[in-house]
Design a protein around this motif. Structure first.
Motif: not given
Length: 235
Positions: A34-58
């Motif tokens: 659909d044209g989005y770039q995707v970053v992923m996390a496998e668990d909640g701890e990683e999700a918090l780290l990736v969100a802080a690092e990448t500033s996702p749009d959704v």
């Protein structure tokens, strides 16, 4: 870690948090198609780290995960200033009304019950992005006599086309998505340049100056407002 961390600000970034590999791969494939770039996390701890690092749009966030549950991830993200405004779509096998209410009250912007239609989920992602990054999903934006067409990458003021560089165009799109909002230099650096690129905050001032010059080239008042000690706003 599950996904690449480099973020290209020309395309909307979706953080996909899902512990089931098959689901993660299927959703990632459809989001990228659909044209989005995707970053992923496998668990909640990683999700918090990736969100802080990448500033996702959704963020597409599964409820049931190891280490930290999706509901706790949602709660923490909505208490952080830097991620409070990021839309969160909660995925859950919990279909009871009380669970849906709990998810929404914790801060989720949308709630999708498993099993779900991928087509519907893509539509919900687009709906959330229209609220936060309208230009990135092909919306035509207008403010006063200024029109920004993200599909043709053109900006027109008083029916006169403006010549904007790529950075100035992204700055203008950011301002037009949220007229009146005051953006700090640091927020503009994250949104326009990305966190993985080192740029001095004074560079923002240089590009704002170029944008102002382009906006006023054919006359008219400067629509950009400097908020002393804070940053810049449109209108």
């Amino acid at each position: 870690m599950s996904g690449a961390r480099e973020v290209n600000r020309d395309r909307p970034c979706v953080l996909l948090v899902e512990d089931e590999a098959a689901q993660r791969q299927m959703l990632s494939y459809n989001l990228e198609a659909d044209g989005y770039q995707v970053v992923m996390a496998e668990d909640g701890e990683e999700a918090l780290l990736v969100a802080a690092e990448t500033s996702p749009d959704v963020i597409v966030l599964d409820w049931m995960m190891p280490k930290v549950s999706g509901i706790e991830v949602c709660r923490q993200l909505k208490t952080r200033a830097e991620t409070r405004g990021v839309p969160i779509i909660m995925l859950s096998a919990r279909s009871e009304e009380v669970d849906r209410v709990r998810g929404l009250e914790t801060g989720a912007d949308d709630y999708v019950v498993k099993p779900y239609s991928v087509v519907e989920l893509m539509a919900r992602v687009r709906a959330q992005l229209r609220r936060t990054r309208a230009a990135a999903v092909g919306q035509r934006l207008e403010f006063g006599d200024i029109v920004l067409d993200s599909e043709t990458h053109r900006v027109i003021r008083a029916e006169q086309p403006l010549k904007l560089g790529p950075t100035e165009f992204r700055l203008m799109a950011t301002f037009m998505e949220k007229p009146g909002r005051v953006w700090s230099r640091e927020q503009l650096l994250d949104r326009v340049w990305g966190r993985d690129i080192y740029v001095d905050s004074r560079t923002v001032d240089v590009h704002i100056g170029r944008l102002r010059k382009a906006l006023c080239r054919h006359g008219g008042d400067d629509p950009l407002r400097t908020v002393r000690g804070v940053g810049y706003a449109l209108g």
